[in-house]
Design an enzyme around this catalytic site. Structure first.
Site, PDB file in Angstrom:
ATOM      1  N   HIS A  98       0.844   6.219   1.896  1.00  0.00           N
ATOM      2  CA  HIS A  98       1.549   7.181   2.747  1.00  0.00           C
ATOM      3  C   HIS A  98       2.795   7.764   2.102  1.00  0.00           C
ATOM      4  CE1 HIS A  98      -1.544   6.924   5.608  1.00  0.00           C
ATOM      5  NE2 HIS A  98      -1.462   5.606   5.618  1.00  0.00           N
ATOM      6  N   HIS A 118      -3.738  -4.164   7.762  1.00  0.00           N
ATOM      7  CA  HIS A 118      -3.885  -2.931   8.527  1.00  0.00           C
ATOM      8  C   HIS A 118      -3.049  -2.991   9.804  1.00  0.00           C
ATOM      9  CE1 HIS A 118      -5.789   1.017   8.818  1.00  0.00           C
ATOM     10  NE2 HIS A 118      -5.491   0.889  10.098  1.00  0.00           N
ATOM     11  N   ARG A 150      -9.208   8.225  -0.950  1.00  0.00           N
ATOM     12  CA  ARG A 150     -10.165   8.681   0.069  1.00  0.00           C
ATOM     13  C   ARG A 150     -11.016   9.832  -0.448  1.00  0.00           C
ATOM     14  NH1 ARG A 150     -10.221   7.658   5.428  1.00  0.00           N
ATOM     15  NH2 ARG A 150      -8.716   6.158   6.233  1.00  0.00           N
ATOM     16  N   THR A 189      -8.475   3.909   8.913  1.00  0.00           N
ATOM     17  CA  THR A 189      -9.677   3.072   8.804  1.00  0.00           C
ATOM     18  C   THR A 189      -9.874   2.325  10.122  1.00  0.00           C
ATOM     19  OG1 THR A 189      -9.110   2.837   6.494  1.00  0.00           O
ATOM     20  CG2 THR A 189     -10.851   1.395   7.333  1.00  0.00           C
ATOM     21  N   GLU A 247     -11.090  -9.009   3.135  1.00  0.00           N
ATOM     22  CA  GLU A 247      -9.811  -8.658   3.770  1.00  0.00           C
ATOM     23  C   GLU A 247     -10.115  -8.417   5.236  1.00  0.00           C
ATOM     24  OE1 GLU A 247      -7.214  -5.791   1.886  1.00  0.00           O
ATOM     25  OE2 GLU A 247      -6.446  -5.136   3.834  1.00  0.00           O
ATOM     26  N   HIS A 258      -5.706   3.664  -1.733  1.00  0.00           N
ATOM     27  CA  HIS A 258      -7.015   4.026  -1.178  1.00  0.00           C
ATOM     28  C   HIS A 258      -7.285   5.472  -1.582  1.00  0.00           C
ATOM     29  CE1 HIS A 258      -9.628   4.298   2.756  1.00  0.00           C
ATOM     30  NE2 HIS A 258     -10.293   4.671   1.673  1.00  0.00           N
ATOM     31  N   ASN A 296       0.853  -1.187   0.000  1.00  0.00           N
ATOM     32  CA  ASN A 296       0.000   0.000   0.000  1.00  0.00           C
ATOM     33  C   ASN A 296       0.893   1.242   0.000  1.00  0.00           C
ATOM     34  OD1 ASN A 296      -1.457   2.288   1.005  1.00  0.00           O
ATOM     35  ND2 ASN A 296      -3.073   0.926   1.697  1.00  0.00           N
ATOM     36  N   ARG A 317      -6.842  12.910   1.084  1.00  0.00           N
ATOM     37  CA  ARG A 317      -5.728  13.297   1.960  1.00  0.00           C
ATOM     38  C   ARG A 317      -4.390  12.735   1.488  1.00  0.00           C
ATOM     39  NH1 ARG A 317      -7.220   9.957   7.425  1.00  0.00           N
ATOM     40  NH2 ARG A 317      -9.207  10.983   7.079  1.00  0.00           N
ATOM     41  N   GLU A 339      -8.811   0.509  -3.157  1.00  0.00           N
ATOM     42  CA  GLU A 339      -9.670   0.594  -1.973  1.00  0.00           C
ATOM     43  C   GLU A 339     -10.559   1.827  -2.102  1.00  0.00           C
ATOM     44  OE1 GLU A 339      -6.905  -1.438   1.463  1.00  0.00           O
ATOM     45  OE2 GLU A 339      -6.835   0.730   1.244  1.00  0.00           O
TER      46      GLU A 339
HETATM   47  C1  LIG Z   1      -8.289   0.477   4.211  1.00  0.00           C
HETATM   48  C2  LIG Z   1      -6.962   0.486   4.810  1.00  0.00           C
HETATM   49  O1  LIG Z   1      -6.734  -0.158   5.783  1.00  0.00           O
HETATM   50  C3  LIG Z   1      -5.857   1.286   4.246  1.00  0.00           C
HETATM   51  O2  LIG Z   1      -6.058   1.710   2.971  1.00  0.00           O
HETATM   52  C4  LIG Z   1      -5.652   2.451   5.011  1.00  0.00           C
HETATM   53  O3  LIG Z   1      -6.917   3.091   5.068  1.00  0.00           O
HETATM   54  C5  LIG Z   1      -4.657   3.427   4.407  1.00  0.00           C
HETATM   55  O4  LIG Z   1      -4.258   4.314   5.266  1.00  0.00           O
HETATM   56  P1  LIG Z   1      -5.174   5.429   5.983  1.00  0.00           P
HETATM   57  O5  LIG Z   1      -6.282   4.729   6.695  1.00  0.00           O
HETATM   58  O6  LIG Z   1      -4.216   6.058   6.929  1.00  0.00           O
HETATM   59  O7  LIG Z   1      -5.690   6.350   4.940  1.00  0.00           O
HETATM   60  N1  LIG Z   2      -5.921  -2.603   3.809  1.00  0.00           N
HETATM   61  C1  LIG Z   2      -4.785  -2.408   4.636  1.00  0.00           C
HETATM   62  C2  LIG Z   2      -3.728  -1.713   3.873  1.00  0.00           C
HETATM   63  O1  LIG Z   2      -3.800  -1.569   2.696  1.00  0.00           O
HETATM   64  C3  LIG Z   2      -2.529  -1.241   4.577  1.00  0.00           C
HETATM   65  O2  LIG Z   2      -2.764  -0.755   5.862  1.00  0.00           O
HETATM   66  P1  LIG Z   2      -1.532  -0.124   6.674  1.00  0.00           P
HETATM   67  O3  LIG Z   2      -0.384  -1.121   6.620  1.00  0.00           O
HETATM   68  O4  LIG Z   2      -1.151   1.146   5.999  1.00  0.00           O
HETATM   69  O5  LIG Z   2      -2.065   0.051   8.058  1.00  0.00           O
END
Ligand SMILES: CC(=O)[C@@H](O)[C@H](O)COP(=O)(O)O
Ligand SMILES: NCC(=O)COP(=O)(O)O
Length: 248
Positions: free
Chosen positions: A15, A196, A50, A106, A156, A48, A12, A54, A75
């Site tokens: 960030h 997550h 959003r 989330t 998931e 994701h 993912n 953000r 996502e």
């Molecule tokens: C759905 C999920 O778990 C991730 O996509 C997460 O949401 C990404 O980071 P943030 O929740 O900090 O936007």
């Molecule tokens: N769905 C969870 C994800 O994509 C990553 O979550 P995180 O490792 O950033 O908390």
């Protein structure tokens, strides 16, 4: 039921975009991070988009759609805006997540059981574009059974409670909750992913759970990349989860 030791890593990159958005610069580019992640062994790239934008922007998703060698896991919240965008980009995978604007991250799973008709309609609509739809839910039999009923091929499991657990007893309880959820999901014939809050010090126990298809990991990986570079961060994580899955 047979389960394999193979486990996939979805990286993912949200960030990376968080850092860029903090200053409104052109860097760091999450697209570059995605390509580096793929070179280092990522099996897929998760983003994701959003509602409040953000971190990830439409531009990122559109570019990724063109350049990814692996596959995108998109996502999204269950909104008309996101449904229409997903129909435009047709990602290989779509994960429906709960979303509230004010949340830090989330904070729990999607309440599928509480809104079956709405989620069923979304799953049907998104399946028509050829995407494999998964539902980001808590490791709770009621939610897993509802996910099966609404026709999602995959789930998931939200590992945030496990990641946040503080005492050894809590950690063990939350890990068991995830493991039980995996077993129940597999028994329902679902593809079971998890993610997550997973990081280099808590991921092995989850990776060792038999039958998990893919772990989606972002925040910890991006943080580690600051010190070792993105490719090394991904390859270290991949090695950890593969070794844990083999041992488990
Ligand atoms: C759905 C999920 O778990 C991730 O996509 C997460 O949401 C990404 O980071 P943030 O929740 O900090 O936007
Ligand atoms: N769905 C969870 C994800 O994509 C990553 O979550 P995180 O490792 O950033 O908390």
């Amino acid at each position: 039921m047979t389960t394999s030791n193979r486990i996939l890593l979805g990286v993912n990159i949200d960030h990376v975009a968080t850092l860029r958005q903090a200053r409104g610069t052109r860097y760091p580019d999450p697209v570059k991070a995605a390509l580096d992640a793929e070179e280092a062994g990522a099996d897929g790239i998760t983003v994701h988009l959003r509602e409040d934008r953000r971190h990830i922007q439409e531009r990122d998703v559109l570019l990724l759609k063109d350049v990814l060698q692996t596959r995108m896991n998109f996502e999204m919240g269950v909104t008309e805006e996101m449904m229409a965008f997903a129909e435009r980009i047709r990602p290989a995978h779509i994960c429906l997540v709960p979303e509230t604007r004010q949340e830090l991250t989330t904070e729990g799973g999607l309440d599928v059981a509480g809104q079956e008709e709405r989620i069923k309609a979304a799953v049907e609509r998104l399946s028509k574009i050829g995407s494999e739809v998964s539902l980001f839910i808590d490791a709770d039999e009621r939610q897993i059974a509802a996910s099966k009923r609404v026709g999602a091929p995959a789930i998931e499991l939200h590992t945030g409670r496990y990641a946040d657990a503080e005492t050894p007893t809590e950690v063990a309880e939350e890990l068991k909750r995830v493991a039980d959820g995996v077993a129940f999901g597999l028994a329902q014939g679902l593809i079971v992913n998890a993610g997550h809050g997973l990081h280099y010090h808590n991921v092995e126990a989850v990776a060792a759970i038999k039958g998990i298809n893919e772990l989606n990991i972002g925040h910890a990986l991006v943080a580690h990349a600051l010190f070792v570079g993105f490719k090394s961060a991904v390859s270290e994580m991949k090695a950890l989860i593969l070794a844990a899955a083999l041992k488990g």
